[in-house]
Design a protein around this motif. Structure first.
Motif, short mmCIF file in Angstrom:
data_model
loop_
_atom_site.label_atom_id
_atom_site.label_comp_id
_atom_site.label_asym_id
_atom_site.label_seq_id
_atom_site.Cartn_x
_atom_site.Cartn_y
_atom_site.Cartn_z
N THR A 111 -0.99 -2.97 -8.62
CA THR A 111 -0.55 -1.82 -9.40
C THR A 111 0.75 -1.23 -8.86
OG1 THR A 111 -2.84 -1.31 -9.99
CG2 THR A 111 -1.24 0.48 -10.22
N SER A 160 -15.97 -5.42 -2.55
CA SER A 160 -15.55 -4.40 -3.50
C SER A 160 -14.30 -3.66 -3.01
CB SER A 160 -16.70 -3.42 -3.73
OG SER A 160 -16.30 -2.38 -4.56
N MET A 161 -14.30 -3.29 -1.74
CA MET A 161 -13.14 -2.61 -1.18
C MET A 161 -11.94 -3.56 -1.10
SD MET A 161 -12.70 -0.40 2.23
CE MET A 161 -11.12 0.32 2.64
N SER A 162 -12.18 -4.81 -0.75
CA SER A 162 -11.10 -5.80 -0.71
C SER A 162 -10.45 -5.94 -2.08
CB SER A 162 -11.63 -7.16 -0.25
OG SER A 162 -12.16 -7.08 1.05
N PHE A 163 -11.28 -6.01 -3.12
CA PHE A 163 -10.75 -6.10 -4.48
C PHE A 163 -9.96 -4.84 -4.84
CE2 PHE A 163 -14.59 -8.96 -5.54
CZ PHE A 163 -13.88 -10.10 -5.19
N GLU A 164 -10.45 -3.69 -4.41
CA GLU A 164 -9.75 -2.42 -4.66
C GLU A 164 -8.37 -2.42 -4.01
OE1 GLU A 164 -10.40 2.05 -3.10
OE2 GLU A 164 -12.16 1.16 -4.08
N LEU A 165 -8.28 -2.94 -2.78
CA LEU A 165 -6.99 -3.00 -2.08
C LEU A 165 -6.03 -3.98 -2.76
CD1 LEU A 165 -8.27 -2.88 1.61
CD2 LEU A 165 -7.20 -1.02 0.31
N ASP A 214 -6.12 -4.69 -5.99
CA ASP A 214 -5.73 -3.99 -7.22
C ASP A 214 -4.65 -2.95 -6.94
OD1 ASP A 214 -7.65 -5.47 -8.59
OD2 ASP A 214 -9.11 -3.83 -8.65
N HIS A 215 -4.80 -2.22 -5.84
CA HIS A 215 -3.82 -1.19 -5.48
C HIS A 215 -2.45 -1.83 -5.25
CE1 HIS A 215 -2.22 2.50 -3.76
NE2 HIS A 215 -1.92 1.85 -2.64
N CYS A 271 0.84 -1.19 0.00
CA CYS A 271 0.00 0.00 0.00
C CYS A 271 0.87 1.24 0.00
CB CYS A 271 -0.91 -0.02 1.23
SG CYS A 271 -2.21 1.21 1.20
N LYS A 325 -1.73 6.31 2.09
CA LYS A 325 -3.01 5.60 2.06
C LYS A 325 -3.05 4.54 3.17
CE LYS A 325 -6.15 3.14 -0.99
NZ LYS A 325 -6.52 2.88 -2.37
#
Length: 119
Positions: free
Chosen positions: A102, A91-96, A98-99, A52, A56
């Protein structure tokens, strides 16, 4: 989120391998050979370490102090341990995830990034 959903989501990404380099209880996902997610398979509830952005990371830990913790056995400035106990939604788990992916991809050499793009 359970291990099957997390595993399928990670493996669907480009350039991913999964390994057990730290023993049978820690599943590691790598992109082009670099770690972006570590899952404690013997943890209940399930926990995942994700890379992370430092700013953030602090913000997330303040917002979710029981669910997003400094990365267990990791550089605590750059890694969080996310407890998948239902407090944060999928959704938030997937976003984390992905972050984390990336961030690791952006740290790859240009050559490895090109190889990844060609996969």
């Amino acid at each position: 989120m359970d291990i099957d959903v997390l595993r399928d989501y990670c493996l669907a990404k480009n350039g991913i391998t999964e390994e057990l380099p730290f023993g049978p209880d820690t599943l590691v996902f790598k992109v082009m050979g670099k770690m972006f997610a570590l899952v404690g398979l013997d943890e209940v509830p399930l926990r995942v370490n994700l890379k992370c952005n430092p700013e953030k990371a602090v913000q997330l830990r303040e917002e979710y102090p029981e669910t997003i913790l400094p990365g267990y056995h990791m550089n605590k400035q750059h890694w969080n341990t996310v407890v998948l106990n239902g407090t944060i939604n999928s959704s938030m788990s997937f976003e984390l995830i992905d972050h984390s992916y990336t961030l690791v991809v952006s740290s790859l050499t240009k050559k490895l990034q090109q190889e990844l793009n060609n996969l």
